[in-house]
Enzyme design. Structure first.
Site, PDB file in Angstrom:
ATOM      1  N   SER A  17      26.798 -36.415   2.525  1.00  0.00           N
ATOM      2  CA  SER A  17      25.772 -35.948   1.585  1.00  0.00           C
ATOM      3  C   SER A  17      24.911 -37.070   1.000  1.00  0.00           C
ATOM      4  O   SER A  17      23.693 -36.890   0.882  1.00  0.00           O
ATOM      5  CB  SER A  17      26.425 -35.139   0.465  1.00  0.00           C
ATOM      6  N   LYS A  68      35.539 -25.645  -4.133  1.00  0.00           N
ATOM      7  CA  LYS A  68      34.473 -24.626  -4.205  1.00  0.00           C
ATOM      8  C   LYS A  68      34.898 -23.399  -5.024  1.00  0.00           C
ATOM      9  O   LYS A  68      34.098 -22.843  -5.769  1.00  0.00           O
ATOM     10  CB  LYS A  68      34.039 -24.203  -2.804  1.00  0.00           C
ATOM     11  N   TYR A 234      31.099 -29.166  13.338  1.00  0.00           N
ATOM     12  CA  TYR A 234      30.201 -30.142  13.951  1.00  0.00           C
ATOM     13  C   TYR A 234      30.961 -31.453  14.125  1.00  0.00           C
ATOM     14  O   TYR A 234      32.070 -31.609  13.610  1.00  0.00           O
ATOM     15  CB  TYR A 234      28.940 -30.343  13.085  1.00  0.00           C
TER      16      TYR A 234
HETATM   17  P1  NDP Z   1      39.114 -21.147   5.750  1.00  0.00           P
HETATM   18  O1  NDP Z   1      40.341 -21.981   5.777  1.00  0.00           O
HETATM   19  O2  NDP Z   1      38.715 -20.450   4.496  1.00  0.00           O
HETATM   20  O3  NDP Z   1      39.212 -20.007   6.904  1.00  0.00           O
HETATM   21  C1  NDP Z   1      39.701 -20.343   8.153  1.00  0.00           C
HETATM   22  C2  NDP Z   1      39.432 -19.211   9.155  1.00  0.00           C
HETATM   23  O4  NDP Z   1      39.746 -19.705  10.453  1.00  0.00           O
HETATM   24  C3  NDP Z   1      40.279 -17.952   8.952  1.00  0.00           C
HETATM   25  O5  NDP Z   1      39.523 -16.824   9.343  1.00  0.00           O
HETATM   26  C4  NDP Z   1      41.455 -18.191   9.924  1.00  0.00           C
HETATM   27  O6  NDP Z   1      42.048 -17.008  10.408  1.00  0.00           O
HETATM   28  C5  NDP Z   1      40.721 -18.863  11.066  1.00  0.00           C
HETATM   29  N1  NDP Z   1      41.617 -19.704  11.877  1.00  0.00           N
HETATM   30  C6  NDP Z   1      42.166 -20.889  11.513  1.00  0.00           C
HETATM   31  N2  NDP Z   1      42.920 -21.380  12.517  1.00  0.00           N
HETATM   32  C7  NDP Z   1      42.845 -20.467  13.525  1.00  0.00           C
HETATM   33  C8  NDP Z   1      43.443 -20.386  14.822  1.00  0.00           C
HETATM   34  N3  NDP Z   1      44.247 -21.363  15.284  1.00  0.00           N
HETATM   35  N4  NDP Z   1      43.150 -19.314  15.591  1.00  0.00           N
HETATM   36  C9  NDP Z   1      42.322 -18.353  15.140  1.00  0.00           C
HETATM   37  N5  NDP Z   1      41.737 -18.342  13.917  1.00  0.00           N
HETATM   38  C10 NDP Z   1      42.010 -19.411  13.128  1.00  0.00           C
HETATM   39  O7  NDP Z   1      37.945 -22.118   6.267  1.00  0.00           O
HETATM   40  P2  NDP Z   1      36.397 -22.037   5.898  1.00  0.00           P
HETATM   41  O8  NDP Z   1      35.976 -20.623   6.028  1.00  0.00           O
HETATM   42  O9  NDP Z   1      36.132 -22.757   4.631  1.00  0.00           O
HETATM   43  O10 NDP Z   1      35.727 -22.942   7.052  1.00  0.00           O
HETATM   44  C11 NDP Z   1      35.663 -22.481   8.382  1.00  0.00           C
HETATM   45  C12 NDP Z   1      34.897 -23.494   9.216  1.00  0.00           C
HETATM   46  O11 NDP Z   1      33.527 -23.565   8.823  1.00  0.00           O
HETATM   47  C13 NDP Z   1      35.459 -24.918   9.101  1.00  0.00           C
HETATM   48  O12 NDP Z   1      35.513 -25.453  10.382  1.00  0.00           O
HETATM   49  C14 NDP Z   1      34.414 -25.652   8.263  1.00  0.00           C
HETATM   50  O13 NDP Z   1      34.342 -27.015   8.612  1.00  0.00           O
HETATM   51  C15 NDP Z   1      33.141 -24.913   8.664  1.00  0.00           C
HETATM   52  N6  NDP Z   1      32.085 -24.994   7.647  1.00  0.00           N
HETATM   53  C16 NDP Z   1      30.914 -25.600   7.978  1.00  0.00           C
HETATM   54  C17 NDP Z   1      29.886 -25.704   7.066  1.00  0.00           C
HETATM   55  C18 NDP Z   1      28.614 -26.380   7.472  1.00  0.00           C
HETATM   56  O14 NDP Z   1      27.789 -26.696   6.596  1.00  0.00           O
HETATM   57  N7  NDP Z   1      28.386 -26.586   8.760  1.00  0.00           N
HETATM   58  C19 NDP Z   1      30.008 -25.169   5.694  1.00  0.00           C
HETATM   59  C20 NDP Z   1      31.290 -24.510   5.443  1.00  0.00           C
HETATM   60  C21 NDP Z   1      32.286 -24.457   6.394  1.00  0.00           C
HETATM   61  P3  NDP Z   1      43.260 -16.281   9.606  1.00  0.00           P
HETATM   62  O15 NDP Z   1      42.589 -15.501   8.507  1.00  0.00           O
HETATM   63  O16 NDP Z   1      43.920 -15.441  10.615  1.00  0.00           O
HETATM   64  O17 NDP Z   1      44.129 -17.380   9.074  1.00  0.00           O
END
Ligand code: NDP
Length: 283
Positions: A17, A68, A234
């Site tokens: 950032s 957050k 990314y």
């Molecule tokens: P959370 O931890 O809140 O959610 C994770 C999600 O991923 C859940 O739906 C979970 O499923 C799923 N998941 C995790 N591991 C697996 C697996 N092995 N197989 C299948 N599903 C899986 O994370 P966030 O929502 O905060 O972030 C998600 C992604 O988005 C991250 O990679 C983060 O870096 C990215 N991101 C990017 C941003 C950007 O500006 N580019 C901004 C915000 C986030 P389940 O519910 O079954 O556990």
């Protein structure tokens, strides 16, 4: 006069950032200081950091993992939340609520929360010239990132939305909760299914899971296809994007979303719009 900003996280050393906002400042001719702010992972420390920052004349702060949701709770009890922050259940942008300050509310009670992540994604997809109006969209994932993009995508005019997740109950609970909280979401037909059951042809499929962190691959159905595939992750090779690129889809990782959400925070704080594409190129 120099305007002061911070990004609060734990860990925080990796945050890009400061570089991003320094480029925004160069573009707009503003004099800013933007620092990384480490914070212990507890509410007392977090509130002490944000109060000290705004008491010291700080203009705006970004909030990243793991704060957050904590920021959401703090702002809900203080200066208030934007509609997008309310629906996302998370805050990534802090600022002071000027209307409250004018009424004599103390600074600590006027800290206000917004969430620019979802609109950052929509702006990036739009800048890629991918069609959002009337698009059939699927999102895989039911965590914070998926939650934050649902309202902005519906507002962008998509026609169909399907949400898939490894744990099916999380995605059905999410739809019920958000439909109760927002009329716009309640008016949108949203289908839900497990990740492996997601099939058919979509315009855009968005990976909002954190699977890319582990290097594992999603169990994608053979009968699933799309014109455009977006992964919010990314900075590494992403099997999700490789899967759809091999099948002829256009692809993008989430770097532009990162810059896009930062640009919206910057605009919120300073009133200045920035050229996001130029910053993506320079980085
Ligand atoms: P959370 O931890 O809140 O959610 C994770 C999600 O991923 C859940 O739906 C979970 O499923 C799923 N998941 C995790 N591991 C697996 C697996 N092995 N197989 C299948 N599903 C899986 O994370 P966030 O929502 O905060 O972030 C998600 C992604 O988005 C991250 O990679 C983060 O870096 C990215 N991101 C990017 C941003 C950007 O500006 N580019 C901004 C915000 C986030 P389940 O519910 O079954 O556990």
């Amino acid at each position: 006069m120099t305007q002061h900003f911070i990004v609060i996280g734990n860990p925080i050393a990796h945050s890009k950032s400061p570089e991003i906002h320094t480029l925004f400042a160069a573009q707009t001719g503003l004099k800013i200081s933007y620092q990384r702010q480490y914070c212990p992972d507890d509410v007392a420390s977090f509130t002490a950091v944000i109060e000290a920052f705004f008491h010291g004349g700080g203009v705006g702060a970004n909030v990243t993992v793991p704060f957050k949701q904590m920021a959401y709770e703090c702002c809900a009890a203080r200066g208030g939340l934007s509609e997008h922050a309310k629906i996302a259940g998370a805050v990534n942008t802090l600022l002071l609520n000027n209307a409250l300050l004018k009424n004599g509310t103390p600074i600590a009670e006027a800290i206000y929360g917004d969430n620019t992540d979802g609109q950052g994604l929509v702006n990036h997809i739009t800048s890629l010239n991918w069609p959002l109006k009337d698009a059939r969209v699927a999102i895989i994932g039911a965590g914070g990132a998926a939650r934050g993009v649902i309202l902005p995508l519906i507002e962008a005019g998509i026609s169909e939305l399907t949400l898939a997740n490894r744990t099916l109950s999380k995605v059905t609970d999410l739809v019920n909760e958000l439909s109760a909280a927002s009329e716009t979401i309640a008016n949108q037909q949203i289908k839900t299914c497990s990740t492996e059951a997601l099939s058919g042809a979509f315009d855009i499929i968005i990976n909002a899971t954190s699977i890319g962190l582990s290097g594992d691959t999603l169990p994608l159905n053979d009968a699933l296809s799309c014109g455009y595939a977006y992964d919010m992750m990314y900075g590494r090779a992403l099997p999700f994007l490789q899967h759809f690129a091999k099948r002829g889809a256009q692809t993008s990782d989430g770097y532009g979303m990162l810059i896009g959400q930062a640009a919206l925070s910057f605009e919120r704080w300073t009133g200045h719009k920035v050229d996001v594409a130029q910053v993506i190129d320079s980085l």
